[in-house]
Design a protein around this motif. Structure first.
Motif, short mmCIF file in Angstrom:
data_model
loop_
_atom_site.label_atom_id
_atom_site.label_comp_id
_atom_site.label_asym_id
_atom_site.label_seq_id
_atom_site.Cartn_x
_atom_site.Cartn_y
_atom_site.Cartn_z
N PRO A 131 -4.71 13.06 -16.97
CA PRO A 131 -5.10 14.14 -16.06
C PRO A 131 -6.44 14.75 -16.46
CG PRO A 131 -3.52 14.95 -17.65
CD PRO A 131 -3.67 13.48 -17.92
N THR A 162 -13.68 9.51 -24.87
CA THR A 162 -12.45 10.31 -24.90
C THR A 162 -11.23 9.40 -25.03
OG1 THR A 162 -13.59 11.88 -23.48
CG2 THR A 162 -11.22 12.11 -23.63
N GLY A 175 -19.93 8.83 -18.66
CA GLY A 175 -19.10 9.96 -18.27
C GLY A 175 -17.79 9.63 -17.61
P1 ADP Z 1 -18.15 8.31 -21.59
O1 ADP Z 1 -17.89 7.99 -23.05
O2 ADP Z 1 -17.66 7.26 -20.66
O3 ADP Z 1 -19.58 8.68 -21.34
P2 ADP Z 1 -16.70 10.76 -22.16
O4 ADP Z 1 -15.43 10.33 -22.77
O5 ADP Z 1 -17.76 11.24 -23.09
O6 ADP Z 1 -17.28 9.60 -21.22
O7 ADP Z 1 -16.36 11.87 -21.06
C1 ADP Z 1 -17.38 12.48 -20.31
C2 ADP Z 1 -17.13 13.99 -20.24
O8 ADP Z 1 -15.92 14.23 -19.56
C3 ADP Z 1 -16.98 14.63 -21.61
O9 ADP Z 1 -17.55 15.90 -21.57
C4 ADP Z 1 -15.48 14.73 -21.81
O10 ADP Z 1 -15.11 15.80 -22.64
C5 ADP Z 1 -15.01 14.95 -20.38
N1 ADP Z 1 -13.67 14.39 -20.14
C6 ADP Z 1 -13.25 13.13 -20.42
N2 ADP Z 1 -11.97 12.95 -20.06
C7 ADP Z 1 -11.57 14.15 -19.54
C8 ADP Z 1 -10.33 14.63 -18.96
N3 ADP Z 1 -9.26 13.83 -18.86
N4 ADP Z 1 -10.30 15.90 -18.53
C9 ADP Z 1 -11.38 16.70 -18.63
N5 ADP Z 1 -12.55 16.33 -19.13
C10 ADP Z 1 -12.65 15.06 -19.59
#
Ligand code: ADP
Ligand code: MG
Length: 305
Positions: free
Chosen positions: A259, A58, A53
């Motif tokens: 952000p 992302t 998370g």
């Molecule tokens: P990981 O791959 O490290 O587990 P993710 O990329 O899946 O993390 O992100 C975790 C959650 O946070 C997801 O629901 C994603 O949509 C959300 N998220 C990631 N970056 C942002 C951001 N900059 N702003 C808002 N939400 C975000």
């Protein structure tokens, strides 16, 4: 005052919202004028952080989409059984879809399983399906179990018609054999760090593991890039995290901050990256700026980091 006065730059810049819009416009124009150099050889990144998370997926899909938009040919390898990168890139990853599992376990060529993202013909994805969840255990008994992804990528580069400029490997939040395959296949590690309390917790363990892989399996591997994600400028905590991370990793941290943004978090539910979903939103601009920095900095020379 006549209504037309409201559009004058001075008046416009005097409210916070108008300042924000002016700032976004300035950044959008700067990006539209930016020309990014292609790397001399494919740059291969593993996007890793053993915490879940923090923005690994992302970051993977949005940097990839931003670079594809800038004219690069980009391959995303989804190495997380959750398949979130495949979802965000809009590629099929139902259980019966040929996937990275077949590459790792059955030695299928990448060319047989790769799919273009509907977002761009230059954005390719090796999807992950639910089968990948079992691969961690199946790999244990296979020969060259740590080198299988590396071998597949090397073969793919030799076969492919149009050369690849960037590869991003999206890792699961663990340090098992899947992540080790990614570290062995890559030359650069990109660590997304969430601007939250405990941001640096566990990071030394990650860095120790990267060193261990570097010593025994892949001497070329360097942590080249750190990206701060989910930044909220209104909180002191976020600003403290930014300062602390910059102090620890002055050469690796990108200037661009990502952000916290609703657009970023809702894009995957449309099977899109934020770059495809809302090109000129603040989140998309930030990922495009980060991608620009990565391309302009180039691959660090050995011993630099
Ligand atoms: P990981 O791959 O490290 O587990 P993710 O990329 O899946 O993390 O992100 C975790 C959650 O946070 C997801 O629901 C994603 O949509 C959300 N998220 C990631 N970056 C942002 C951001 N900059 N702003 C808002 N939400 C975000
Ligand atoms: Mg993920």
């Amino acid at each position: 005052m006549s209504p037309s006065d409201t559009s004058s730059p001075d008046y416009g810049a005097s409210t916070p919202l108008a300042r924000e819009i002016a700032d976004l416009t300035r950044r959008r124009i700067a990006l539209s004028e930016q020309v990014l150099p292609k790397p001399d050889r494919p740059r291969i990144f593993t996007v890793a952080n053993q915490k879940g998370g923090v923005g690994k997926t992302t970051t993977t899909v949005n940097l990839a989409a931003a670079l594809a938009r800038a004219g690069m040919r980009v391959l995303v390898i989804d190495l997380d059984p959750q398949g979130n990168a495949s979802t965000a890139l809009g590629v099929d990853h139902r259980a019966d879809t040929p996937s990275v599992y077949d590459v790792l376990i059955n030695e299928a060529p990448i060319d047989d399983v790769v799919q273009p993202s509907p977002e761009s013909p230059n954005l390719l994805c090796v999807p992950a399906t639910i089968h990948l969840a079992g691969a961690e255990i199946e790999l244990v008994s296979l020969v060259a179990r740590e080198q299988r992804l590396r071998g597949a990528i090397t073969d793919y580069f030799e076969e492919v018609d149009q050369p690849i400029d960037f590869v991003f490997i999206d890792c699961p939040p663990s340090l098992g054999l899947l992540t080790i395959n990614a570290f062995v296949a890559a030359r650069e590690v990109l660590i997304p760090i969430q601007c939250e309390y405990y941001a640096l917790e566990g990071l030394s363990q990650l860095l120790d593991n990267i060193k261990l892989v570097g010593r025994h399996l892949n001497p070329e591997l360097v942590v080249s890039t750190i990206l701060l994600t989910m930044y909220d400028s209104r909180t002191n905590l976020a600003n403290q995290v930014v300062e602390e991370v910059r102090e620890h990793f002055p050469d690796q941290v990108l200037e661009s901050l990502i952000p916290r943004s609703v657009r970023i978090s809702e894009a995957p539910s449309y099977g899109q990256t934020v770059v495809g979903y809302d090109l000129n939103s603040a989140g998309s601009l930030s990922y495009r700026e980060a991608a620009g920095e990565i391309a302009l900095r180039g691959e660090p020379r050995r011993g630099e980091n």
